[in-house]
Design a protein around this motif. Structure first.
Motif, PDB file in Angstrom:
ATOM      1  N   ALA A  52      -7.448   4.917  -7.728  1.00 58.40           N
ATOM      2  CA  ALA A  52      -7.163   3.918  -7.990  1.00 58.40           C
ATOM      3  C   ALA A  52      -6.067   4.349  -8.992  1.00 58.40           C
ATOM      4  CB  ALA A  52      -8.304   2.634  -8.583  1.00 58.40           C
ATOM      5  N   ASP A  54      -4.229   4.553 -13.266  1.00 61.67           N
ATOM      6  CA  ASP A  54      -4.813   4.518 -14.474  1.00 61.67           C
ATOM      7  C   ASP A  54      -3.692   3.823 -15.035  1.00 61.67           C
ATOM      8  OD1 ASP A  54      -2.295   6.553 -14.000  1.00 61.67           O
ATOM      9  OD2 ASP A  54      -3.515   7.924 -14.326  1.00 61.67           O
ATOM     10  N   LEU A 136       5.287  13.430  -5.868  1.00 60.52           N
ATOM     11  CA  LEU A 136       3.765  13.842  -5.583  1.00 60.52           C
ATOM     12  C   LEU A 136       4.028  13.269  -3.871  1.00 60.52           C
ATOM     13  CD1 LEU A 136       2.704  12.690  -9.012  1.00 60.52           C
ATOM     14  CD2 LEU A 136       3.560  15.132  -8.557  1.00 60.52           C
ATOM     15  N   SER A 176      -8.999  19.838 -11.016  1.00 62.26           N
ATOM     16  CA  SER A 176      -9.892  19.703 -11.775  1.00 62.26           C
ATOM     17  C   SER A 176      -8.872  18.029 -12.621  1.00 62.26           C
ATOM     18  CB  SER A 176     -10.463  19.448 -13.211  1.00 62.26           C
ATOM     19  OG  SER A 176      -9.171  20.866 -13.824  1.00 62.26           O
ATOM     20  N   ALA A 178      -6.022  14.416 -11.656  1.00 66.86           N
ATOM     21  CA  ALA A 178      -6.120  12.942 -11.712  1.00 66.86           C
ATOM     22  C   ALA A 178      -6.820  12.824 -10.351  1.00 66.86           C
ATOM     23  CB  ALA A 178      -5.004  12.899 -11.772  1.00 66.86           C
ATOM     24  N   SER A 179      -6.596  13.623  -9.976  1.00 66.59           N
ATOM     25  CA  SER A 179      -6.764  13.035  -8.219  1.00 66.59           C
ATOM     26  C   SER A 179      -9.301  13.755  -8.070  1.00 66.59           C
ATOM     27  CB  SER A 179      -6.305  13.560  -7.114  1.00 66.59           C
ATOM     28  OG  SER A 179      -4.881  13.824  -7.131  1.00 66.59           O
ATOM     29  N   GLN A 182     -11.171  11.612 -10.196  1.00 70.39           N
ATOM     30  CA  GLN A 182     -12.092  10.168  -9.210  1.00 70.39           C
ATOM     31  C   GLN A 182     -12.228  10.670  -7.951  1.00 70.39           C
ATOM     32  OE1 GLN A 182      -7.411   8.415  -8.692  1.00 70.39           O
ATOM     33  NE2 GLN A 182      -8.143   7.555 -10.379  1.00 70.39           N
ATOM     34  N   ARG A 199     -10.959  25.208 -13.462  1.00 71.20           N
ATOM     35  CA  ARG A 199      -9.869  26.681 -13.585  1.00 71.20           C
ATOM     36  C   ARG A 199      -9.828  25.788 -15.117  1.00 71.20           C
ATOM     37  NH1 ARG A 199      -4.042  28.702 -10.658  1.00 71.20           N
ATOM     38  NH2 ARG A 199      -3.475  26.469 -11.223  1.00 71.20           N
ATOM     39  N   THR A 200      -8.811  25.176 -15.087  1.00 71.26           N
ATOM     40  CA  THR A 200      -9.091  24.283 -16.649  1.00 71.26           C
ATOM     41  C   THR A 200      -9.209  22.683 -16.896  1.00 71.26           C
ATOM     42  OG1 THR A 200      -6.067  25.471 -15.798  1.00 71.26           O
ATOM     43  CG2 THR A 200      -6.882  23.833 -18.196  1.00 71.26           C
ATOM     44  N   LYS A 285      -0.728  18.309 -21.177  1.00 69.81           N
ATOM     45  CA  LYS A 285      -1.089  17.803 -19.658  1.00 69.81           C
ATOM     46  C   LYS A 285      -1.844  16.594 -19.046  1.00 69.81           C
ATOM     47  CE  LYS A 285      -3.438  21.894 -17.751  1.00 69.81           C
ATOM     48  NZ  LYS A 285      -3.334  22.058 -15.889  1.00 69.81           N
ATOM     49  N   GLY A 337      -3.391  19.446  -6.159  1.00 72.54           N
ATOM     50  CA  GLY A 337      -1.585  18.596  -6.885  1.00 72.54           C
ATOM     51  C   GLY A 337      -0.715  19.021  -5.535  1.00 72.54           C
ATOM     52  N   TRP A 451       2.144  20.790 -14.236  1.00 74.60           N
ATOM     53  CA  TRP A 451       3.442  20.809 -12.793  1.00 74.60           C
ATOM     54  C   TRP A 451       4.656  19.823 -13.890  1.00 74.60           C
ATOM     55  CZ3 TRP A 451       5.017  15.234 -12.195  1.00 74.60           C
ATOM     56  CH2 TRP A 451       4.201  14.526 -12.680  1.00 74.60           C
TER      57      TRP A 451
HETATM   58  O1  N01 Z   1      -2.592  17.212  -9.437  1.00 74.59           O
HETATM   59  P1  N01 Z   1      -2.655  18.558 -10.955  1.00 74.59           P
HETATM   60  P2  N01 Z   1      -3.380  16.336  -8.522  1.00 74.59           P
HETATM   61  N1  N01 Z   1      -6.420  27.507  -8.653  1.00 74.59           N
HETATM   62  O2  N01 Z   1      -1.747  19.129 -10.828  1.00 74.59           O
HETATM   63  C1  N01 Z   1      -5.986  23.683  -9.944  1.00 74.59           C
HETATM   64  C2  N01 Z   1      -0.558  11.702 -10.391  1.00 74.59           C
HETATM   65  N2  N01 Z   1      -1.995  10.872  -9.767  1.00 74.59           N
HETATM   66  O3  N01 Z   1      -3.031  15.530  -7.640  1.00 74.59           O
HETATM   67  O4  N01 Z   1      -4.788  22.751 -14.681  1.00 74.59           O
HETATM   68  C3  N01 Z   1      -7.413  26.834  -9.028  1.00 74.59           C
HETATM   69  O5  N01 Z   1      -2.752  17.433 -11.798  1.00 74.59           O
HETATM   70  C4  N01 Z   1      -5.442  22.706 -10.854  1.00 74.59           C
HETATM   71  O6  N01 Z   1      -5.484  23.417 -12.280  1.00 74.59           O
HETATM   72  P3  N01 Z   1      -4.623  24.442 -13.227  1.00 74.59           P
HETATM   73  C5  N01 Z   1      -0.646  11.649 -11.312  1.00 74.59           C
HETATM   74  O7  N01 Z   1       0.997  12.302 -12.027  1.00 74.59           O
HETATM   75  C6  N01 Z   1      -2.004   9.687 -10.760  1.00 74.59           C
HETATM   76  O8  N01 Z   1      -4.885  15.926  -9.857  1.00 74.59           O
HETATM   77  O9  N01 Z   1      -3.451  24.361 -13.250  1.00 74.59           O
HETATM   78  N3  N01 Z   1      -6.721  25.841  -9.003  1.00 74.59           N
HETATM   79  C7  N01 Z   1      -5.322  21.599 -11.459  1.00 74.59           C
HETATM   80  O10 N01 Z   1      -6.476  21.162 -12.017  1.00 74.59           O
HETATM   81  C8  N01 Z   1      -0.682  13.426 -11.546  1.00 74.59           C
HETATM   82  O11 N01 Z   1      -0.713  14.454 -12.912  1.00 74.59           O
HETATM   83  C9  N01 Z   1      -3.800   8.685 -10.506  1.00 74.59           C
HETATM   84  O12 N01 Z   1      -5.568  25.533 -13.928  1.00 74.59           O
HETATM   85  C10 N01 Z   1      -5.767  25.720  -9.340  1.00 74.59           C
HETATM   86  C11 N01 Z   1      -5.725  20.961  -9.786  1.00 74.59           C
HETATM   87  O13 N01 Z   1      -5.526  21.820  -8.724  1.00 74.59           O
HETATM   88  C12 N01 Z   1      -0.064  13.932 -10.453  1.00 74.59           C
HETATM   89  O14 N01 Z   1      -0.881  12.683  -9.633  1.00 74.59           O
HETATM   90  C13 N01 Z   1      -4.351   9.855  -9.071  1.00 74.59           C
HETATM   91  C14 N01 Z   1      -5.003  26.444  -8.391  1.00 74.59           C
HETATM   92  C15 N01 Z   1      -4.232  20.499  -9.403  1.00 74.59           C
HETATM   93  O15 N01 Z   1      -4.081  18.672 -10.332  1.00 74.59           O
HETATM   94  C16 N01 Z   1      -1.289  14.977  -9.599  1.00 74.59           C
HETATM   95  O16 N01 Z   1      -2.565  15.185  -9.933  1.00 74.59           O
HETATM   96  C17 N01 Z   1      -3.944  10.722  -8.859  1.00 74.59           C
HETATM   97  C18 N01 Z   1      -5.705  27.683  -7.856  1.00 74.59           C
HETATM   98  N4  N01 Z   1      -5.167  28.683  -7.184  1.00 74.59           N
HETATM   99  C19 N01 Z   1      -2.897  11.491  -8.787  1.00 74.59           C
HETATM  100  N5  N01 Z   1      -3.958  25.510  -8.536  1.00 74.59           N
HETATM  101  C20 N01 Z   1      -3.558   7.865 -10.449  1.00 74.59           C
HETATM  102  O17 N01 Z   1      -2.895   7.196 -11.151  1.00 74.59           O
HETATM  103  C21 N01 Z   1      -3.771  25.001  -8.366  1.00 74.59           C
HETATM  104  N6  N01 Z   1      -5.392  23.924  -8.985  1.00 74.59           N
HETATM  105  C22 N01 Z   1      -5.293   7.361 -11.164  1.00 74.59           C
END
Ligand code: N01
Length: 485
Positions: A52, A54, A136, A176, A178-179, A182, A199-200, A285, A337, A451
């Protein structure tokens, strides 16, 4: 070989806005290339459970296409319906070539045209090229030790496996952001056990969602009321920029403290509270909006693995943690991500003299108004470097870029010129300003990795200011910053 005045790459909101703006200046001789077998961008691709928006939907929508949303934060299926509605209303379906996966684009100096090669649809020529493929769109699965030995099923949130029956299964989700935030609450009640590998921790604020009543939806159908609501939401969100850039105290009091209170209100266990509390400043972030994530993490069938208990390796049966615990699972979901920072354009772009965008961005991605680069005439990048926005609607920024693109193309056509190209000096001055201003923002000093940053350490995803400032800059097209031939 097919030739057009303009080719747009990508049929998401960026591509749709570009098409609308081209028509506004009388250009209907354009084609949209879409690599998928269907029209629509990120919201059609990201069909994971719980997906959804945000940002409030009346603002997260094309300014020229209001819609009677069913709720304040539309779910993925409604965003797909909205896309279909826009495509139909603007008669864009015939303008889209599906399954047209762009492999490379190259500037032909002799003909002053872009040559676009696709995997299966052949070659296209265009005077203007608008890349709207989205920042993205290239999912990343980290190369965990033993990743390929896992005998269960795996997928990335970007390519949700809808055939897999989650009921009763042992599932691990890695990430952990945004994806993940949800997906977790959406699947936790269904799976047998969910292991969350965080991780964070990210900062989370409650999500002020509301379902619109029929009479409220009827009001949204009124263009003036829609615009008024949109404007009110816009200014409410724009105030957040004060915290991200101008007031650390404001950011702390108005965002971080409420996020801390949100943790305490939703999680009673002090260990859990500590585990989900980030050690960086809120906003560094992307802030997650969720009222359901923490209750899901507290469920008896959910285990939260933090950095101290992270992933040592993936093996045949599941995940071996850094504490030496073997976590057996049936499926692993990667919510890890996208390659967004250094790979804004996923295919080779070869400009004048054979220079590629990758070479131009060797130090870090950069572009005038996030849109145009010297050496790449008639090329416009939608959601290019430093056009991201952490506090308001990305569609607002896309439409701001369109103000620039439309004016740039209109002035080229008016002059009867073959090309328009930003000068090296104008791009350097703009990029210098961006990174000077960036130092004042939480994305620079907030103490996190995200990112938003390129490998060089520069924050290259975000615009360091108010979104109205960006739009004003885009509207004030400066011929002196460009070279026409
Ligand atoms: O990706 P992210 P996303 N070992 O890059 C972890 C948009 N969006 O798809 O934080 C372990 O935010 C990484 O850990 P860390 C929005 O702009 C919008 O969730 O790097 N963990 C992190 O927790 C968003 O910002 C909506 O320590 C590893 C996660 O993977 C953007 O898309 C919904 C790792 C990646 O999080 C991206 O969101 C969804 C490793 N080696 C997305 N490598 C809405 O509008 C990575 N991680 C609601």
């Amino acid at each position: 070989m097919q030739q057009y005045t303009a080719i747009i790459i990508g049929s998401g909101f960026g591509g749709q806005a570009a098409a609308h703006n081209l028509r506004q200046i009388g250009i209907d001789d354009f084609l949209i290339l879409e690599r998928r077998p269907w029209i629509g961008g990120t919201w059609s691709q990201n069909s994971y459970p719980g997906a959804a928006v945000d940002v409030q939907s009346p603002l997260y929508s094309l300014s020229f296409e209001p819609y009677p949303w069913s709720q304040m934060f539309a779910e993925q299926h409604e965003l797909v319906e909205y896309t279909k509605y826009c495509i139909k209303k603007h008669k864009l379906a015939d303008k889209v070539r599906l399954n047209a996966d762009v492999q490379q684009v190259q500037w032909d100096e002799a003909r002053k045209l872009w040559v676009i090669d696709t995997a299966t649809q052949g070659q296209f020529l265009a005077k203007y090229l608008i890349n709207a493929s989205g920042p993205l769109s290239t999912p990343v699965i980290p190369n965990f030790k033993g990743r390929d030995t896992f005998q269960g099923t795996t997928w990335h949130t970007n390519n949700w496996n809808h055939d897999y029956k989650l009921a009763g299964k042992r599932v691990a989700i890695i990430g952990s952001g945004a994806s993940a935030a949800q997906v977790i609450p959406a699947i936790a009640p269904e799976v047998g056990h969910l292991h969350v590998f965080q991780r964070t921790p990210h900062w989370v604020l409650p999500r002020p969602d509301r379902v619109f009543k029929p009479w409220q939806r009827a009001l949204l159908g009124n263009k003036l009321i829609y615009k008024a609501l949109r404007t009110a939401i816009y200014w409410e969100l724009e105030l957040r920029m004060l915290g991200f850039k101008y007031s650390k105290l404001g950011l702390h009091l108005l965002a971080q403290r409420p996020a801390e209170r949100h943790i305490k209100a939703q999680l009673k266990d002090p260990k859990m509270q500590a585990a989900v509390t980030p050690d960086f400043t809120i906003g560094c972030k992307r802030i997650i909006l969720s009222s359901t994530l923490y209750p899901a993490l507290a469920r008896p069938n959910v285990s939260l693995h933090t950095k101290d208990d992270g992933i040592a390796e993936i093996n045949e049966r599941g995940i071996l943690t850094t504490k030496g615990e073997q976590v057996d699972v049936d499926a692993i979901v990667y919510a890890t991500g996208y390659d967004a920072t250094d790979g804004v354009i996923s295919y080779p772009v070869i400009g004048q003299g054979g220079t590629t965008v990758a070479q131009y961005w060797a130090e870090y991605p950069r572009a005038y108004l996030g849109t145009m680069m010297p050496g790449f005439p008639n090329l416009f990048v939608v959601t290019g470097p430093n056009t991201g926005i952490g506090h308001t609607s990305a569609i607002f920024v896309i439409e701001a870029q369109m103000e620039y693109i439309r004016r740039a193309i209109a002035s080229t056509e008016k002059k009867g010129a073959k090309t328009i190209e930003v000068t090296t000096q104008a791009e350097a001055d703009y990029t210098g300003m961006i990174h000077r201003e960036m130092k004042k923002t939480v994305w620079h000093w907030g103490g996190c990795n995200s990112w938003y940053k390129s490998k060089s350490g520069h924050v290259i995803a975000m615009f360091p200011g108010f979104s109205f400032t960006f739009r004003q800059m885009c509207k004030g097209f400066k011929p002196a910053h460009h070279r026409f031939t």
